[in-house]
Design a protein around this motif. Structure first.
Motif, PDB file in Angstrom:
ATOM      1  N   SER A  14       0.831  -1.201   0.000  1.00  0.00           N
ATOM      2  CA  SER A  14       0.000   0.000   0.000  1.00  0.00           C
ATOM      3  C   SER A  14       0.867   1.253   0.000  1.00  0.00           C
ATOM      4  O   SER A  14       0.620   2.206  -0.750  1.00  0.00           O
ATOM      5  CB  SER A  14      -0.926  -0.017   1.216  1.00  0.00           C
ATOM      6  N   LYS A  57       1.270   4.080  -3.012  1.00  0.00           N
ATOM      7  CA  LYS A  57       1.054   5.490  -2.698  1.00  0.00           C
ATOM      8  C   LYS A  57       2.285   6.323  -3.052  1.00  0.00           C
ATOM      9  O   LYS A  57       2.176   7.375  -3.686  1.00  0.00           O
ATOM     10  CB  LYS A  57       0.728   5.639  -1.213  1.00  0.00           C
ATOM     11  N   GLU A 100       2.819   6.547  -6.736  1.00  0.00           N
ATOM     12  CA  GLU A 100       1.601   7.056  -7.367  1.00  0.00           C
ATOM     13  C   GLU A 100       1.025   6.096  -8.408  1.00  0.00           C
ATOM     14  O   GLU A 100       0.769   6.473  -9.555  1.00  0.00           O
ATOM     15  CB  GLU A 100       1.847   8.442  -7.960  1.00  0.00           C
TER      16      GLU A 100
END
Length: 78
Positions: A42, A46, A49
């Motif tokens: 995760s 993030k 991107e």
């Protein structure tokens, strides 16, 4: 993609995920829990991107992918 900072473990998880390994397979290979894999993945998504594993694989395989100096030696699944 601009230079991104990932921890060594995040790089390992990201590279394995980009190579097509499942969360369970990554957990076994790195000797961590599936929940830990999910947390690292995760954060990787993030940080670089990406919305999903497909985008991660494409980004990881581009010339400017966030790899360590010597890479982790992970090969794509056959």
């Amino acid at each position: 993609m601009a230079h991104v900072q990932l921890s060594p473990r995040q790089r390992e998880v990201g590279e394995l995920a980009a190579a097509g390994y499942t969360n369970s397979e990554i957990a076994i290979r790195l000797r961590i829990t599936v929940d830990t894999v999910k947390k690292h993945l995760s954060q990787v998504l993030k940080t670089i991107e990406c919305r999903n594993r497909t985008e991660l694989a494409a980004a990881w395989n581009r010339r400017d992918a966030p790899r360590g100096q010597h890479g982790s030696g992970v090969r794509a699944r056959s």
